[in-house]
Design a protein around this motif. Structure first.
Motif, PDB file in Angstrom:
ATOM      1  N   GLN A  30       0.232  12.537  -2.066  1.00 39.93           N
ATOM      2  CA  GLN A  30      -0.705  13.644  -1.897  1.00 39.93           C
ATOM      3  C   GLN A  30      -0.913  14.399  -3.206  1.00 39.93           C
ATOM      4  O   GLN A  30       0.058  14.694  -3.898  1.00 39.93           O
ATOM      5  CB  GLN A  30      -0.141  14.641  -0.884  1.00 39.93           C
ATOM      6  N   HIS A  70      -5.299  13.745   3.116  1.00 39.99           N
ATOM      7  CA  HIS A  70      -4.057  14.282   3.693  1.00 39.99           C
ATOM      8  C   HIS A  70      -3.761  15.681   3.144  1.00 39.99           C
ATOM      9  O   HIS A  70      -3.210  16.523   3.848  1.00 39.99           O
ATOM     10  CB  HIS A  70      -2.872  13.348   3.406  1.00 39.99           C
ATOM     11  N   GLY A  92       0.707   5.828  -0.811  1.00 42.18           N
ATOM     12  CA  GLY A  92      -0.093   6.988  -1.175  1.00 42.18           C
ATOM     13  C   GLY A  92       0.761   8.184  -1.539  1.00 42.18           C
ATOM     14  O   GLY A  92       1.897   8.311  -1.090  1.00 42.18           O
ATOM     15  N   GLN A 113       9.321   9.399   5.125  1.00 38.84           N
ATOM     16  CA  GLN A 113       8.108   8.814   5.710  1.00 38.84           C
ATOM     17  C   GLN A 113       8.403   7.690   6.709  1.00 38.84           C
ATOM     18  O   GLN A 113       7.483   7.073   7.247  1.00 38.84           O
ATOM     19  CB  GLN A 113       7.195   8.279   4.599  1.00 38.84           C
ATOM     20  N   TYR A 163      -2.326  13.821  11.207  1.00 38.09           N
ATOM     21  CA  TYR A 163      -2.061  13.276   9.865  1.00 38.09           C
ATOM     22  C   TYR A 163      -1.474  11.849   9.897  1.00 38.09           C
ATOM     23  O   TYR A 163      -1.940  10.970   9.176  1.00 38.09           O
ATOM     24  CB  TYR A 163      -1.122  14.293   9.230  1.00 38.09           C
ATOM     25  N   PHE A 215       0.864  -1.189   0.000  1.00 36.82           N
ATOM     26  CA  PHE A 215       0.000   0.000   0.000  1.00 36.82           C
ATOM     27  C   PHE A 215       0.891   1.226   0.000  1.00 36.82           C
ATOM     28  O   PHE A 215       1.879   1.288   0.731  1.00 36.82           O
ATOM     29  CB  PHE A 215      -0.894   0.034   1.258  1.00 36.82           C
TER      30      PHE A 215
END
Ligand code: AMP
Ligand code: TRP
Length: 333
Positions: A10, A46, A8, A151, A129, A6
């Motif tokens: 922004q 986000h 992501g 991250q 967040y 997974f």
């Protein structure tokens, strides 16, 4: 072993070479292995942790999706969707927010950087967040999360939340602590103007980054003007860490060519800076321009992009809903 992936990105505009080499290129490589189950999300919830103009946000959601597709993500192989269409993410974030501790969030360096000097004026969303990010990941039982190095701390928080939940509710192995997948080499692409600063969407100078939408002439011009030092091209990797701009450009070149830093050093030793910069610009144009052309082509068909997101969201919601229900049951609802 099959992996559940997974990740992501922004939709905040200006997708750049750092996003591509640090994250998206890796998403595409993971999708190539048919054993992997890949889910890629445009994390629009986000994005609103800082102020967004509604029209621009909508445009950026489509642009980020187009960048995913143009880079090689395939909705037939991976689930591609946007977070705001899957309500379970927000619900999961509330449930997990009651597990995460204030002390854990207070350590997050990204919040400190983004909130700046006046923390009191930052949105509460910006502070929590990382809990929404944990919800994104844990609802899919993701085992691996490809991200850039920045991250890593959020992934550690996700692991802490999973472990605390499993221990509080006596359900070992229920939430899966994910492993970060961080590019081993060249994991941080730096600004073209300052080799000690990360290449970033929010840098006011467009010259500091190569955007995924840049055209040939812009790329050539940005590389020509990229900051360098006045020493000669290196003979070996000795003392390279004292030359942040050079090591960044060499890193970008090596990463694009899928070769080691030492191969790049050998390729250019004894040559002029301009030889190297010309070659770097050539390779960038070769890799980035087809993607930017494809992005522009895809953006002409908004209906197609919206359909990709809508059908991806249906698939994602099915998986995420089930996990939220299981979490609620453990909690006692
Ligand atoms: P963001 O645009 O902040 O949502 O970032 C999307 C992905 O790109 C994340 O996995 C980041 O870690 C990665 N990323 C962003 N900037 C850089 C950079 N300068 N170098 C490497 N990876 C980056
Ligand atoms: N926080 C990530 C970033 O700024 C984006 C993100 C949100 C993400 N949710 C995620 C990344 C889940 C990986 C997994 O880049």
């Amino acid at each position: 072993m099959s992996k559940k992936i997974f990740s992501g990105v922004q939709p905040t505009g200006n997708l750049h070479l750092g996003n591509y080499l640090g994250a998206i290129k890796n998403f595409v490589n993971l999708q190539k292995d048919e054993k992997n189950n890949c889910i890629y999300c445009v994390v629009d919830l986000h994005a609103i942790t800082v102020k967004q103009d509604p029209k621009t946000l909508k445009k950026n959601i489509r642009e980020t999706t187009a960048a995913f597709l143009a880079s090689g993500l395939d909705p037939k192989k991976s689930i591609i969707f946007n977070q705001s269409m899957v309500p379970s993410h927000s619900e999961g974030a509330w449930l997990l927010g009651c597990i995460a501790r204030m002390g854990w969030l207070n350590r997050m360096t990204q919040f400190k950087e983004k909130a700046g000097k006046d923390k009191e004026k930052a949105s509460v969303g910006l502070y929590i967040y990382p809990i929404l990010m944990a919800s994104d990941i844990l609802l899919y039982d993701a085992t691996h999360v490809p991200v850039g190095e920045d991250q890593k701390q959020h992934l550690e928080l996700t692991r802490d939340i999973a472990q605390k939940f499993n221990s509080d509710f006596n359900c070992p192995g229920f939430l899966i602590p994910p492993e970060p997948l961080i590019q081993e080499n060249f994991s941080r692409i730096m600004s073209l103007k300052d080799g000690t600063k990360k290449m970033s969407k929010s840098d006011p100078s467009d010259q500091s980054r190569i955007n995924m939408s840049d055209e040939k002439d812009q790329i050539i011009n940005k590389i020509k003007k990229a900051k360098t030092d006045s020493a000669e091209l290196p003979e070996s990797d000795e003392n390279l860490n004292k030359r942040p701009e050079l090591i960044n450009l060499y890193g970008i070149f090596s990463s694009l060519q899928n070769q080691s830093l030492n191969s790049t050093i050998n390729e250019f030793k004894g040559k002029n800076f301009s030889d190297f910069k010309n070659k770097l610009a050539e390779v960038l144009v070769e890799k980035i321009c087809p993607i930017s052309n494809e992005i522009n082509k895809l953006l002409k068909d908004k209906k197609y992009i919206d359909e990709v997101l809508a059908s991806g969201s249906v698939l994602a919601e099915k998986i995420a809903r089930k996990k939220v229900e299981d979490i609620k049951q453990k909690i006692g609802f």
